[in-house]
Design an enzyme around this catalytic site. Structure first.
Site, PDB file in Angstrom:
ATOM      1  N   GLU A  71      21.320  44.389  31.853  1.00 28.94           N
ATOM      2  CA  GLU A  71      22.624  45.006  32.153  1.00 28.94           C
ATOM      3  C   GLU A  71      23.500  45.104  30.906  1.00 28.94           C
ATOM      4  O   GLU A  71      24.722  45.241  31.016  1.00 28.94           O
ATOM      5  CB  GLU A  71      23.337  44.187  33.249  1.00 28.94           C
ATOM      6  CG  GLU A  71      22.555  44.038  34.548  1.00 28.94           C
ATOM      7  CD  GLU A  71      22.368  45.343  35.308  1.00 28.94           C
ATOM      8  OE1 GLU A  71      23.232  46.218  35.211  1.00 28.94           O
ATOM      9  OE2 GLU A  71      21.323  45.495  35.967  1.00 28.94           O
TER      10      GLU A  71
ATOM     11  N   PHE B 195      24.707  38.881  43.178  1.00 26.52           N
ATOM     12  CA  PHE B 195      25.110  39.975  44.070  1.00 26.52           C
ATOM     13  C   PHE B 195      24.691  41.285  43.429  1.00 26.52           C
ATOM     14  O   PHE B 195      25.155  41.652  42.347  1.00 26.52           O
ATOM     15  CB  PHE B 195      26.623  39.962  44.301  1.00 26.52           C
ATOM     16  CG  PHE B 195      27.100  41.088  45.189  1.00 26.52           C
ATOM     17  CD1 PHE B 195      26.749  41.138  46.532  1.00 26.52           C
ATOM     18  CD2 PHE B 195      27.907  42.107  44.677  1.00 26.52           C
ATOM     19  CE1 PHE B 195      27.175  42.181  47.355  1.00 26.52           C
ATOM     20  CE2 PHE B 195      28.345  43.150  45.495  1.00 26.52           C
ATOM     21  CZ  PHE B 195      27.981  43.181  46.833  1.00 26.52           C
ATOM     22  N   GLY B 196      23.786  42.001  44.104  1.00 23.89           N
ATOM     23  CA  GLY B 196      23.315  43.296  43.625  1.00 23.89           C
ATOM     24  C   GLY B 196      23.932  44.409  44.457  1.00 23.89           C
ATOM     25  O   GLY B 196      24.051  44.281  45.685  1.00 23.89           O
ATOM     26  N   TYR B 197      24.325  45.491  43.798  1.00 25.25           N
ATOM     27  CA  TYR B 197      24.924  46.623  44.524  1.00 25.25           C
ATOM     28  C   TYR B 197      24.382  47.963  44.011  1.00 25.25           C
ATOM     29  O   TYR B 197      24.739  49.025  44.516  1.00 25.25           O
ATOM     30  CB  TYR B 197      26.460  46.589  44.393  1.00 25.25           C
ATOM     31  CG  TYR B 197      26.914  46.654  42.949  1.00 25.25           C
ATOM     32  CD1 TYR B 197      27.023  45.501  42.179  1.00 25.25           C
ATOM     33  CD2 TYR B 197      27.184  47.878  42.347  1.00 25.25           C
ATOM     34  CE1 TYR B 197      27.398  45.568  40.846  1.00 25.25           C
ATOM     35  CE2 TYR B 197      27.560  47.951  41.024  1.00 25.25           C
ATOM     36  CZ  TYR B 197      27.665  46.780  40.274  1.00 25.25           C
ATOM     37  OH  TYR B 197      28.020  46.859  38.948  1.00 25.25           O
ATOM     38  N   GLY B 198      23.526  47.919  42.985  1.00 26.74           N
ATOM     39  CA  GLY B 198      22.994  49.154  42.402  1.00 26.74           C
ATOM     40  C   GLY B 198      21.490  49.027  42.238  1.00 26.74           C
ATOM     41  O   GLY B 198      20.761  48.777  43.214  1.00 26.74           O
ATOM     42  N   SER B 199      21.033  49.127  41.004  1.00 24.33           N
ATOM     43  CA  SER B 199      19.582  49.085  40.776  1.00 24.33           C
ATOM     44  C   SER B 199      18.972  47.746  41.194  1.00 24.33           C
ATOM     45  O   SER B 199      17.784  47.681  41.508  1.00 24.33           O
ATOM     46  CB  SER B 199      19.268  49.356  39.303  1.00 24.33           C
ATOM     47  OG  SER B 199      19.654  48.268  38.498  1.00 24.33           O
TER      48      SER B 199
HETATM   49  C1  SIN Z   1      23.589  46.063  40.180  1.00 21.51           C
HETATM   50  O1  SIN Z   1      22.593  46.642  40.564  1.00 21.51           O
HETATM   51  O2  SIN Z   1      24.073  45.166  40.879  1.00 21.51           O
HETATM   52  C2  SIN Z   1      24.235  46.357  38.860  1.00 21.51           C
HETATM   53  C3  SIN Z   1      24.329  47.803  38.505  1.00 21.51           C
HETATM   54  C4  SIN Z   1      23.012  48.463  38.219  1.00 21.51           C
HETATM   55  O3  SIN Z   1      22.222  47.933  37.416  1.00 21.51           O
HETATM   56  O4  SIN Z   1      22.735  49.513  38.792  1.00 21.51           O
END
Ligand code: SIN
Length: 177
Positions: free
Chosen positions: A88, A9-13
Site C-alpha cells: 500500500e 480492515f479491508g475495503y478495496g483490493s
Molecule cells: C484496501 O483494500 O483496504 C486498501 C485499498 C486498496 O488497496 O485497494
C-alpha cells in the site's frame, strides 16, 4: 512480538486479493468514512504517465463504510504488516480504526490503509463518467484498472454489501449508464 490479535480492515483490493494469512474474517462497518475512487494508482492499476483510480477512505460524519475485518494468523502479524506497508506504499498510510461487525461485536482497534488528500497520488473527486473513462484505459503491474472495479463490485455483492459509488461506476464500465 505484538501483543493481542491484529485485525486488518479491508475495503478495496484487500477484499478480493487479501494475499495474507488470516484465521477469521467478518463483514464490518466503519463509521464516519466512505469509500471513494479518488486515489490515483501509479504502481498497481496504472503507471505514472497514466494513473488508474483506486479506492480510499474519505471522512464524512454521517457516512458508513462496510468492508471486511480480517484477524491475522497468530505469529504472522509483523510479517503481514510489513507486507501490507509495502503493498500500500503508493500514497496510503496506516490508520487505527474501531469497527462494528455484523455479528454485533466491536473491534476496538483495527489497522486500515488510508490515502489522505495530501499524498502525491491523490486525484480527488470527479464525475463518475470521467472516473470511468480513466479506469477503462488504465493498466498497471497488478492488471487492468477495470478488473479492480469489477472485482470489488463482485466481492462486495458476495458479502452482501451495498455501495452505490462502486456499483454505479461498474455500471458505467459495462456501458449500462
Ligand atoms: C484496501 O483494500 O483496504 C486498501 C485499498 C486498496 O488497496 O485497494
Amino acid at each position: 512480538m505484538l501483543a493481542g490479535a491484529v485485525w486488518i480492515f479491508g475495503y478495496g483490493s484487500l477484499l478480493f486479493r487479501p494475499d495474507f494469512p488470516f484465521d477469521h474474517r467478518e463483514v464490518a462497518r466503519l463509521d464516519g468514512w466512505e469509500r471513494r475512487f479518488w486515489q490515483g494508482s501509479t504502481d498497481h492499476r496504472g503507471v505514472p504517465e497514466a494513473p488508474g483510480r483506486v479506492v480510499t477512505l474519505v471522512e464524512r460524519a454521517a457516512a458508513r463504510c462496510h468492508g471486511v475485518a480480517f484477524r491475522v494468523t497468530r505469529g504472522e502479524e509483523e510479517r503481514v504488516l510489513a507486507y501490507l506497508d509495502h503493498r500500500e506504499r503508493g500514497g496510503y498510510t496506516r490508520a487505527s480504526v474501531a469497527l462494528h461487525t455484523t455479528s454485533g461485536a466491536q473491534i476496538e482497534e483495527a489497522v486500515t490503509y488510508v490515502a489522505h488528500r495530501d499524498n502525491p497520488c491523490w486525484l480527488g473527486e470527479a464525475p463518475l463518467a470521467a472516473i470511468a473513462a480513466q479506469v477503462r484505459t488504465a493498466v498497471g503491474p497488478s492488471g487492468k484498472n477495470r478488473d479492480y472495479v469489477l472485482s470489488l463490485e463482485r466481492v462486495l455483492a458476495e458479502a452482501g454489501i451495498v455501495d452505490a459509488h462502486v456499483s454505479e461506476l461498474a455500471a458505467h464500465l459495462r456501458d449500462e449508464v
